[in-house]
Design a protein around this motif. Sequence first.
Motif, PDB file in Angstrom:
ATOM      1  N   LYS A   1       0.827  -1.208   0.000  1.00 46.40           N
ATOM      2  CA  LYS A   1       0.000   0.000   0.000  1.00 46.40           C
ATOM      3  C   LYS A   1       0.861   1.257   0.000  1.00 46.40           C
ATOM      4  N   VAL A   2       1.900   1.287   0.825  1.00 47.28           N
ATOM      5  CA  VAL A   2       2.794   2.450   0.887  1.00 47.28           C
ATOM      6  C   VAL A   2       3.546   2.608  -0.432  1.00 47.28           C
ATOM      7  N   PHE A   3       4.006   1.492  -1.004  1.00 42.70           N
ATOM      8  CA  PHE A   3       4.751   1.552  -2.259  1.00 42.70           C
ATOM      9  C   PHE A   3       3.885   2.111  -3.385  1.00 42.70           C
ATOM     10  N   PHE A   4       2.682   1.549  -3.558  1.00 40.87           N
ATOM     11  CA  PHE A   4       1.834   2.001  -4.648  1.00 40.87           C
ATOM     12  C   PHE A   4       1.353   3.433  -4.432  1.00 40.87           C
ATOM     13  N   THR A   5       1.095   3.816  -3.196  1.00 41.66           N
ATOM     14  CA  THR A   5       0.719   5.208  -2.926  1.00 41.66           C
ATOM     15  C   THR A   5       1.852   6.152  -3.313  1.00 41.66           C
ATOM     16  N   GLY A   6       3.079   5.784  -2.980  1.00 41.60           N
ATOM     17  CA  GLY A   6       4.233   6.602  -3.348  1.00 41.60           C
ATOM     18  C   GLY A   6       4.446   6.674  -4.847  1.00 41.60           C
ATOM     19  N   VAL A   7       4.315   5.542  -5.518  1.00 41.03           N
ATOM     20  CA  VAL A   7       4.501   5.512  -6.973  1.00 41.03           C
ATOM     21  C   VAL A   7       3.450   6.366  -7.663  1.00 41.03           C
ATOM     22  N   PHE A   8       2.188   6.224  -7.246  1.00 38.37           N
ATOM     23  CA  PHE A   8       1.146   7.025  -7.874  1.00 38.37           C
ATOM     24  C   PHE A   8       1.316   8.509  -7.539  1.00 38.37           C
ATOM     25  N   GLY A   9       1.797   8.827  -6.359  1.00 32.75           N
ATOM     26  CA  GLY A   9       2.079  10.216  -6.017  1.00 32.75           C
ATOM     27  C   GLY A   9       3.144  10.813  -6.926  1.00 32.75           C
ATOM     28  N   ILE A  10       4.208  10.047  -7.170  1.00 29.05           N
ATOM     29  CA  ILE A  10       5.269  10.504  -8.068  1.00 29.05           C
ATOM     30  C   ILE A  10       4.739  10.677  -9.487  1.00 29.05           C
ATOM     31  N   LEU A  11       3.881   9.761  -9.930  1.00 27.47           N
ATOM     32  CA  LEU A  11       3.316   9.876 -11.278  1.00 27.47           C
ATOM     33  C   LEU A  11       2.411  11.103 -11.411  1.00 27.47           C
ATOM     34  N   TYR A  12       1.637  11.407 -10.367  1.00 27.76           N
ATOM     35  CA  TYR A  12       0.788  12.603 -10.406  1.00 27.76           C
ATOM     36  C   TYR A  12       1.634  13.867 -10.473  1.00 27.76           C
ATOM     37  N   ILE A  13       2.702  13.934  -9.681  1.00 25.56           N
ATOM     38  CA  ILE A  13       3.584  15.101  -9.703  1.00 25.56           C
ATOM     39  C   ILE A  13       4.252  15.233 -11.073  1.00 25.56           C
ATOM     40  N   SER A  14       4.680  14.113 -11.638  1.00 25.88           N
ATOM     41  CA  SER A  14       5.290  14.124 -12.964  1.00 25.88           C
ATOM     42  C   SER A  14       4.307  14.628 -14.021  1.00 25.88           C
ATOM     43  N   PHE A  15       3.067  14.180 -13.932  1.00 23.60           N
ATOM     44  CA  PHE A  15       2.056  14.609 -14.897  1.00 23.60           C
ATOM     45  C   PHE A  15       1.817  16.111 -14.802  1.00 23.60           C
ATOM     46  N   ILE A  16       1.693  16.631 -13.595  1.00 22.08           N
ATOM     47  CA  ILE A  16       1.455  18.070 -13.419  1.00 22.08           C
ATOM     48  C   ILE A  16       2.635  18.879 -13.943  1.00 22.08           C
ATOM     49  N   SER A  17       3.858  18.399 -13.692  1.00 22.68           N
ATOM     50  CA  SER A  17       5.022  19.135 -14.192  1.00 22.68           C
ATOM     51  C   SER A  17       5.077  19.105 -15.723  1.00 22.68           C
TER      52      SER A  17
END
Length: 78
Positions: free
Chosen positions: A7-23
Amino acid sequence: MFGKIKKVFFTGVFGILYISFISQVVYVLAFMNEGCDAMLVAMAGLSVEWLVLIAARYLSKRSSASSAQYSGNNYRRR
């Protein structure tokens, strides 16, 4: 324990992907000076990326919910 790590891993990965998308959106809108056509193609690519991200998030939540359902049944059988 593995469920918490997953759960922590996937939450972190999706968080990084969201930040990447916004940038990427900020880059396309603010710094891309190659014309309107190139900007529209880049935004179309980002929309496809966004749909893939949403689908992956949905499938991740769905698989974790179904695995939790099956693990609950296994404990009852014992």
